[in-house]
Structures are given as structure tokens and as C-alpha cells.
Write a protein that holds these residues in place. Sequence first.
Motif, PDB file in Angstrom:
ATOM      1  N   HIS A  38      44.880  22.504 -11.965  1.00  0.00           N
ATOM      2  CA  HIS A  38      46.110  22.392 -11.179  1.00  0.00           C
ATOM      3  C   HIS A  38      45.999  21.073 -10.419  1.00  0.00           C
ATOM      4  O   HIS A  38      45.183  20.944  -9.505  1.00  0.00           O
ATOM      5  N   PRO A  64      40.019  27.138  -0.721  1.00  0.00           N
ATOM      6  CA  PRO A  64      39.061  27.860  -1.577  1.00  0.00           C
ATOM      7  C   PRO A  64      38.315  28.985  -0.855  1.00  0.00           C
ATOM      8  O   PRO A  64      37.928  29.974  -1.487  1.00  0.00           O
ATOM      9  N   ILE A  70      40.473  30.419  -6.667  1.00  0.00           N
ATOM     10  CA  ILE A  70      40.143  28.994  -6.788  1.00  0.00           C
ATOM     11  C   ILE A  70      38.658  28.883  -7.114  1.00  0.00           C
ATOM     12  O   ILE A  70      37.810  29.267  -6.321  1.00  0.00           O
ATOM     13  N   PHE A  73      37.415  22.820  -6.477  1.00  0.00           N
ATOM     14  CA  PHE A  73      38.339  22.057  -5.640  1.00  0.00           C
ATOM     15  C   PHE A  73      37.771  20.653  -5.481  1.00  0.00           C
ATOM     16  O   PHE A  73      36.620  20.474  -5.079  1.00  0.00           O
ATOM     17  N   LEU A  94      42.562  21.568  -8.456  1.00  0.00           N
ATOM     18  CA  LEU A  94      42.085  22.926  -8.250  1.00  0.00           C
ATOM     19  C   LEU A  94      41.830  23.523  -9.628  1.00  0.00           C
ATOM     20  O   LEU A  94      42.647  23.352 -10.544  1.00  0.00           O
ATOM     21  N   PHE A  96      41.060  26.905 -11.971  1.00  0.00           N
ATOM     22  CA  PHE A  96      41.204  28.360 -12.065  1.00  0.00           C
ATOM     23  C   PHE A  96      40.665  28.817 -13.415  1.00  0.00           C
ATOM     24  O   PHE A  96      40.778  28.091 -14.404  1.00  0.00           O
ATOM     25  N   ARG A 102      45.724  31.281 -11.565  1.00  0.00           N
ATOM     26  CA  ARG A 102      46.601  30.260 -10.977  1.00  0.00           C
ATOM     27  C   ARG A 102      47.886  30.900 -10.470  1.00  0.00           C
ATOM     28  O   ARG A 102      48.375  30.578  -9.388  1.00  0.00           O
ATOM     29  N   TYR A 105      47.425  32.503  -7.194  1.00  0.00           N
ATOM     30  CA  TYR A 105      47.283  31.507  -6.123  1.00  0.00           C
ATOM     31  C   TYR A 105      48.641  31.048  -5.583  1.00  0.00           C
ATOM     32  O   TYR A 105      48.813  30.898  -4.373  1.00  0.00           O
ATOM     33  N   HIS A 111      48.264  29.935   0.627  1.00  0.00           N
ATOM     34  CA  HIS A 111      48.895  28.789  -0.030  1.00  0.00           C
ATOM     35  C   HIS A 111      50.269  28.523   0.593  1.00  0.00           C
ATOM     36  O   HIS A 111      50.638  27.378   0.850  1.00  0.00           O
TER      37      HIS A 111
END
Length: 135
Positions: A38, A64, A70, A73, A94, A96, A102, A105, A111
Motif C-alpha cells: 500500500h 502499526p 500492518i 511500514f 505499508l 499487508f 488491507r 485496515y 486509520h
Amino acid sequence: MKHILTIVALALLSVTSYAYQPTNEPPVKKMKANVVQHIVLFKFKPETTPEKLKEILAAFEALPSKIKEIKGFQWGTNNSPENHAHGLTHAFILTFDSEKDRDAYLPHPAHKEFGGIVGPWLADVTVVDFTNQGK
């Protein structure tokens, strides 16, 4: 006895020397198949102070520890000499284990909270995700 040990040592040395064949190819670290990267790129508004930027980066770095999905990172500031960044200054990657992780997240409260912190300071944002297709 000493003579036999010398012969055994030389035999082992020749076998291990033969087994190691250096190549000119660089070592390749392969990612696990289906890992999702990501990628997030930020361009901040001119009025973003260094203090505010520090706060934003600390909030992103904290994700994270708040979101178990995650798995990796990384971040840094643009230093490309190619002049194709279009004003984007900060890059984040990021990792996953899957699209499912993902997808968990994206709506996660931590987030969403981060989005509220960074959103008012962004002039532009680019997000690209990809699933590893490497061999």
C-alpha cells in the motif's frame, strides 16, 4: 593419524570450494506471493509547519502498533533526481499479508483518526496498491 586428518580437511575444503560458485548476479530477496504493498504519497500545503509535520509523521508511524494487519511500514522523503514527483514529498509503504488485511485496515478507527489528523494539511495525496506478482 595426522596425515589422515590433513587428507580429510583437504577433501572437505575442495568439496566446499566446488559447491560455492560465485555469480555476477545480485542476490534477490523474494517477497511472499500475494503480499499487498500500500503506497501512499503526500504533498503538504505550504502552511504546514515543521512542528505539524512532525506530529503527522509520528501519528502515521504509530499505526502499526494500533493495527495488527500492518506487517511492514517504511517511509521517507523524496530524494529522486528525476524531477517527476509533482510536488509529492513524503512516501510511505505499508505491507499487508493479503487484500483482506488491507481491506480491514482501511476502515479501522485508528486509520480514520489518522486521516483526520493529516487531511487538513494535504495539498495532494496519491495511493497505489499492488499485490506482489514477482517470481
